[in-house]
Design a protein around this motif. Structure first.
Motif, short mmCIF file in Angstrom:
data_model
loop_
_atom_site.label_atom_id
_atom_site.label_comp_id
_atom_site.label_asym_id
_atom_site.label_seq_id
_atom_site.Cartn_x
_atom_site.Cartn_y
_atom_site.Cartn_z
N LEU A 131 -16.94 -5.38 -15.77
CA LEU A 131 -17.85 -5.77 -16.84
C LEU A 131 -19.21 -5.08 -16.71
O LEU A 131 -19.89 -4.86 -17.70
N ASN A 132 -19.58 -4.75 -15.47
CA ASN A 132 -20.81 -3.99 -15.26
C ASN A 132 -20.71 -2.61 -15.91
O ASN A 132 -21.66 -2.12 -16.51
N PRO A 135 -19.33 -3.42 -20.49
CA PRO A 135 -19.82 -4.74 -20.91
C PRO A 135 -19.21 -5.26 -22.21
O PRO A 135 -19.28 -6.47 -22.47
N ASP A 259 -20.97 -12.16 -14.19
CA ASP A 259 -20.78 -11.43 -15.45
C ASP A 259 -20.99 -9.93 -15.29
O ASP A 259 -20.85 -9.16 -16.26
N LYS A 261 -23.69 -8.30 -14.87
CA LYS A 261 -24.93 -7.76 -15.42
C LYS A 261 -25.97 -7.45 -14.35
O LYS A 261 -26.85 -6.62 -14.56
#
Length: 303
Positions: A131-132, A135, A259, A261
């Motif tokens: 996800l990094n 996204p 997540d 981020k």
């Protein structure tokens, strides 16, 4: 050695391959062996994400009990599944030469990388790093042994799933539609096999010394020391990789938010003789550089 060395293992195809590999090495040295497969709690409960099960050593606990009660003499594990603190009385006896440490993507075509997509993985570490980098993608939980996960990928409309390269390579299941994830930091000790024995069984431990690969041992211990200080286990997205290049060790590691981020990473090179406690040193730098706050948020979100 006159006694038969009883080898405990999980009963998945991959775990059996690993145990038979150790069995063959011991028999080549002239020792008698017996293979004793068991089902672990982690293999029996496939409906719940690992981080929700709240048990340390979900894949190793059953074998720990078998060893402590005298049913087996040694156990063979994928080292990344082994808690950083072993039960009292059980010790590391040999780290075998490390195989491929990378993660790989098994996919149904790569067009989705530039748009929306769904990736399957049961690993918080893999999910966070994916996800990094992507996204706009989503992820779904994927549990089971290698064969089960490959079948689930085939039967669902997911775009791909992430696996440890070593596991697929060991049982010759790496499909053509695979992609090395060179950018993804693997789990500490990924690709390494660990043999444990009872601390007081000096005879068996002396035999297993000949199976130990010193360079692999140095690297995975550094990675696991990093993990231990960060209090990772299965409950945090933590990657770490140490590799020996000549007389130096290259070390890279990172802690991610769930997540993906946020991340706190570190990359260093040191002389091999400076290896002791270096994993701890790097972990403390990560904690002091924002990792402590990140870990608190992860624990709060998972509890």
């Amino acid at each position: 050695m006159s006694k038969v060395i009883r080898i405990g293992t999980r009963d998945s195809e991959l775990a059996l391959w690993q145990a038979k590999n150790v069995q063959a090495a011991l028999e080549k040295l002239g020792h008698k062996t017996e293979l004793l497969p068991v089902k672990s709690t982690g293999d029996l409960n496939l409906d719940q994400p690992l981080y929700e099960m709240g048990i340390s050593g979900i894949f190793t606990k059953t074998l720990d009990v078998a060893m402590l009660t005298g049913k087996i003499d040694i156990a063979v594990h994928s080292m990344k599944d082994v808690p950083t603190a072993l039960p009292k009385g059980i010790v590391e006896a040999a780290v075998l030469i490390r195989a491929n440490s990378k993660d790989i993507l098994i996919h149904k075509g790569l067009d989705f990388l530039n748009s929306e997509g769904t990736i399957a993985t049961g690993s918080l570490r893999r999910k966070a790093q994916w996800l990094n980098k992507y996204p706009s993608h989503s992820s779904v939980d994927l549990r089971g042994n290698v064969n089960t996960r490959l079948k689930k990928l085939e039967d669902n409309n997911w775009d791909g799933a992430i696996f440890a390269a070593a596991g697929l390579e060991r049982i010759n299941l790496t499909p053509e539609n695979s992609l090395d994830l060179d950018w993804m930091i693997p789990a500490p000790a990924q690709g390494a096999m660990l043999v444990v024995a009872m601390e007081n069984d000096t005879e068996t431990r002396d035999i297993l010394k000949s199976l130990n690969h010193r360079e692999s041992e140095i690297c995975v211990h550094m990675e696991r020391e990093f993990l231990k200080i960060l209090e990772g286990g299965c409950t945090a997205p933590i990657g770490a990789l140490a590799t020996i290049e000549g007389n130096e060790i290259s070390f890279k590691a990172a802690l991610f938010s769930l997540d993906g981020k946020k991340q706190v990473s570190i990359e260093r090179r040191i002389a091999i003789e400076d290896a002791p406690n270096f994993g701890k040193e790097c972990a403390l730098k990560v904690l002091n550089n924002g990792g402590r706050v990140l870990m608190e948020g992860i624990k709060e979100a998972l509890n």
